[in-house]
Design a protein around this motif. Structure first.
Motif, PDB file in Angstrom:
ATOM      1  N   PHE A  51     -98.436  23.043  22.667  1.00  0.00           N
ATOM      2  CA  PHE A  51     -97.588  23.261  21.501  1.00  0.00           C
ATOM      3  C   PHE A  51     -98.349  22.934  20.217  1.00  0.00           C
ATOM      4  O   PHE A  51     -98.213  23.629  19.204  1.00  0.00           O
ATOM      5  CB  PHE A  51     -96.327  22.404  21.584  1.00  0.00           C
ATOM      6  CG  PHE A  51     -95.187  23.036  22.340  1.00  0.00           C
ATOM      7  CD1 PHE A  51     -94.714  24.292  21.989  1.00  0.00           C
ATOM      8  CD2 PHE A  51     -94.579  22.371  23.391  1.00  0.00           C
ATOM      9  CE1 PHE A  51     -93.657  24.879  22.667  1.00  0.00           C
ATOM     10  CE2 PHE A  51     -93.517  22.949  24.088  1.00  0.00           C
ATOM     11  CZ  PHE A  51     -93.057  24.206  23.722  1.00  0.00           C
ATOM     12  N   ARG A  52     -99.140  21.872  20.228  1.00  0.00           N
ATOM     13  CA  ARG A  52     -99.862  21.482  19.007  1.00  0.00           C
ATOM     14  C   ARG A  52    -100.983  22.464  18.675  1.00  0.00           C
ATOM     15  O   ARG A  52    -101.192  22.796  17.510  1.00  0.00           O
ATOM     16  CB  ARG A  52    -100.427  20.076  19.166  1.00  0.00           C
ATOM     17  CG  ARG A  52     -99.375  18.979  19.131  1.00  0.00           C
ATOM     18  CD  ARG A  52     -99.984  17.600  18.950  1.00  0.00           C
ATOM     19  NE  ARG A  52     -98.954  16.586  18.923  1.00  0.00           N
ATOM     20  CZ  ARG A  52     -98.528  15.920  19.989  1.00  0.00           C
ATOM     21  NH1 ARG A  52     -99.068  16.158  21.175  1.00  0.00           N
ATOM     22  NH2 ARG A  52     -97.572  15.015  19.879  1.00  0.00           N
ATOM     23  N   TYR A 137     -91.461  25.333  10.984  1.00  0.00           N
ATOM     24  CA  TYR A 137     -92.791  25.952  10.940  1.00  0.00           C
ATOM     25  C   TYR A 137     -93.116  26.483   9.547  1.00  0.00           C
ATOM     26  O   TYR A 137     -93.890  27.408   9.378  1.00  0.00           O
ATOM     27  CB  TYR A 137     -92.909  27.046  12.014  1.00  0.00           C
ATOM     28  CG  TYR A 137     -93.227  26.441  13.358  1.00  0.00           C
ATOM     29  CD1 TYR A 137     -94.537  26.319  13.807  1.00  0.00           C
ATOM     30  CD2 TYR A 137     -92.222  25.920  14.155  1.00  0.00           C
ATOM     31  CE1 TYR A 137     -94.837  25.722  15.011  1.00  0.00           C
ATOM     32  CE2 TYR A 137     -92.513  25.317  15.373  1.00  0.00           C
ATOM     33  CZ  TYR A 137     -93.821  25.223  15.794  1.00  0.00           C
ATOM     34  OH  TYR A 137     -94.124  24.616  16.993  1.00  0.00           O
ATOM     35  N   THR A 138     -92.499  25.853   8.558  1.00  0.00           N
ATOM     36  CA  THR A 138     -92.747  26.201   7.162  1.00  0.00           C
ATOM     37  C   THR A 138     -93.318  25.001   6.415  1.00  0.00           C
ATOM     38  O   THR A 138     -92.862  23.873   6.605  1.00  0.00           O
ATOM     39  CB  THR A 138     -91.447  26.645   6.461  1.00  0.00           C
ATOM     40  OG1 THR A 138     -90.884  27.756   7.160  1.00  0.00           O
ATOM     41  CG2 THR A 138     -91.719  27.047   5.024  1.00  0.00           C
ATOM     42  N   ALA A 139     -94.324  25.253   5.592  1.00  0.00           N
ATOM     43  CA  ALA A 139     -94.836  24.252   4.653  1.00  0.00           C
ATOM     44  C   ALA A 139     -94.300  24.593   3.275  1.00  0.00           C
ATOM     45  O   ALA A 139     -94.355  25.757   2.851  1.00  0.00           O
ATOM     46  CB  ALA A 139     -96.359  24.249   4.644  1.00  0.00           C
ATOM     47  N   LEU A 140     -93.786  23.604   2.573  1.00  0.00           N
ATOM     48  CA  LEU A 140     -93.236  23.805   1.230  1.00  0.00           C
ATOM     49  C   LEU A 140     -94.164  23.120   0.223  1.00  0.00           C
ATOM     50  O   LEU A 140     -94.429  21.915   0.329  1.00  0.00           O
ATOM     51  CB  LEU A 140     -91.818  23.234   1.150  1.00  0.00           C
ATOM     52  CG  LEU A 140     -90.915  23.529  -0.060  1.00  0.00           C
ATOM     53  CD1 LEU A 140     -91.328  22.735  -1.297  1.00  0.00           C
ATOM     54  CD2 LEU A 140     -90.888  25.013  -0.385  1.00  0.00           C
ATOM     55  N   ARG A 223    -101.377  20.757  12.805  1.00  0.00           N
ATOM     56  CA  ARG A 223    -102.045  20.539  14.089  1.00  0.00           C
ATOM     57  C   ARG A 223    -101.832  19.135  14.657  1.00  0.00           C
ATOM     58  O   ARG A 223    -101.994  18.924  15.861  1.00  0.00           O
ATOM     59  CB  ARG A 223    -103.548  20.800  13.949  1.00  0.00           C
ATOM     60  CG  ARG A 223    -103.882  22.237  13.602  1.00  0.00           C
ATOM     61  CD  ARG A 223    -103.271  23.206  14.586  1.00  0.00           C
ATOM     62  NE  ARG A 223    -103.514  24.602  14.217  1.00  0.00           N
ATOM     63  CZ  ARG A 223    -102.831  25.626  14.689  1.00  0.00           C
ATOM     64  NH1 ARG A 223    -101.836  25.414  15.550  1.00  0.00           N
ATOM     65  NH2 ARG A 223    -103.104  26.846  14.305  1.00  0.00           N
ATOM     66  N   ARG A 224    -101.440  18.186  13.806  1.00  0.00           N
ATOM     67  CA  ARG A 224    -101.232  16.815  14.285  1.00  0.00           C
ATOM     68  C   ARG A 224     -99.773  16.373  14.133  1.00  0.00           C
ATOM     69  O   ARG A 224     -99.491  15.184  14.180  1.00  0.00           O
ATOM     70  CB  ARG A 224    -102.153  15.857  13.525  1.00  0.00           C
ATOM     71  CG  ARG A 224    -103.625  16.120  13.807  1.00  0.00           C
ATOM     72  CD  ARG A 224    -104.526  15.183  13.050  1.00  0.00           C
ATOM     73  NE  ARG A 224    -105.926  15.393  13.391  1.00  0.00           N
ATOM     74  CZ  ARG A 224    -106.951  14.794  12.800  1.00  0.00           C
ATOM     75  NH1 ARG A 224    -106.723  13.946  11.798  1.00  0.00           N
ATOM     76  NH2 ARG A 224    -108.179  15.050  13.164  1.00  0.00           N
ATOM     77  N   ARG A 225     -98.888  17.336  13.986  1.00  0.00           N
ATOM     78  CA  ARG A 225     -97.480  17.017  13.756  1.00  0.00           C
ATOM     79  C   ARG A 225     -96.848  16.423  15.006  1.00  0.00           C
ATOM     80  O   ARG A 225     -97.217  16.775  16.131  1.00  0.00           O
ATOM     81  CB  ARG A 225     -96.699  18.276  13.354  1.00  0.00           C
ATOM     82  CG  ARG A 225     -96.504  19.253  14.504  1.00  0.00           C
ATOM     83  CD  ARG A 225     -96.058  20.615  14.022  1.00  0.00           C
ATOM     84  NE  ARG A 225     -95.731  21.474  15.151  1.00  0.00           N
ATOM     85  CZ  ARG A 225     -96.607  22.065  15.932  1.00  0.00           C
ATOM     86  NH1 ARG A 225     -97.898  21.896  15.701  1.00  0.00           N
ATOM     87  NH2 ARG A 225     -96.227  22.828  16.938  1.00  0.00           N
ATOM     88  N   PRO A 226     -95.890  15.527  14.855  1.00  0.00           N
ATOM     89  CA  PRO A 226     -95.071  15.104  15.993  1.00  0.00           C
ATOM     90  C   PRO A 226     -94.223  16.267  16.442  1.00  0.00           C
ATOM     91  O   PRO A 226     -93.697  17.033  15.624  1.00  0.00           O
ATOM     92  CB  PRO A 226     -94.233  13.963  15.427  1.00  0.00           C
ATOM     93  CG  PRO A 226     -94.171  14.210  13.968  1.00  0.00           C
ATOM     94  CD  PRO A 226     -95.472  14.872  13.597  1.00  0.00           C
TER      95      PRO A 226
END
Length: 232
Positions: A51-52, A137-140, A223-226
């Motif tokens: 998943f990561r 899955y969005t960066a703001l 890539r390192r998100r929980p």
């Protein structure tokens, strides 16, 4: 593939949920695992790593081989503010494989000439986000320096669990921003998720360098998100 599993897989993908189609290569048994579903032991570790990374492949677990077909929603970057940093960041982000949208109600800034080929919306964020909601899955990225434009999408990003929330500004500017977000009902733990001052601390000075710092920060968070839920 079983028709029921195929329908489940397609439903999750349509909802922008991360899923893995897991197949036991010894007997062909398969299942669909949604991000957050509990998977025990070493197989759970392999699932979490997939998943990561977002990469499909074979995992050997306790002398058994599994094929993990990973389906992640395309990662998006929503940029609030059609400024010089946004021009550089949008181009770099698309090269890195992100979908990019820029929102700015200020029509003097949000012009096709400045952002050719970019999904550009000259409208207020609160109107745009009604039909284009934020998700995990969005960066703001908020870079206008204007609370009237930035605060609503920042609040929405914190509430919806965007994997990255960043805002441009000095520490004094951010302290005032924190007070406003607290007034909107956000707690300390939520607000602490924000990258502010935005981007990795690489000594960036020019708009292009700041864009590099922001994009690197976004990639690190992705890539390192929980993982959502508990894959254990």
């Amino acid at each position: 593939m079983d028709p029921y599993l195929l329908r489940k897989l397609n439903k999750e993908r349509a909802a922008r949920c991360a899923v893995i189609h897991l197949t036991d290569l010894a007997d062909g048994r398969d299942r669909v695992i949604r991000e957050g579903d509990p998977v025990a032991g070493p197989l759970g570790e392999a699932v979490a790593n997939a998943f990561r990374s977002g990469k499909s492949g074979v995992a050997e677990v306790e002398e058994r081989k599994f094929f993990l077909n990973v389906h992640l929603p395309p990662a998006r970057i929503v940029i609030i503010g059609a400024v010089h940093i946004s021009q550089a960041l949008a181009q770099m982000a698309m090269v890195a494989g992100f979908d990019v949208t820029i929102i700015d109600p200020r029509t003097a800034f949000a012009t096709e000439e400045r952002f050719a080929g970019i999904d550009l919306l000259a409208d207020w964020p609160e109107d745009v986000l009604k039909t284009r909601p934020l998700d995990a899955y969005t960066a703001l990225v908020a870079v206008t320096h204007d609370p009237k434009i930035d605060d609503f999408p920042l609040s929405q990003a914190l509430s919806t669990g965007c994997f990255y929330v960043g805002a441009l500004g000095s520490r004094k500017t951010h302290a005032r921003r924190v007070e406003r977000l607290q007034a909107l009902g956000h707690g300390e733990a939520e607000i602490d998720r924000m990258s502010a001052p935005i981007g990795l601390d690489i000594g960036a000075a020019s708009p292009a360098e700041i864009a590099v710092a922001i994009l690197a920060d976004i990639i690190e968070h992705l890539r390192r998100r929980p993982l959502r839920g508990a894959v254990s």
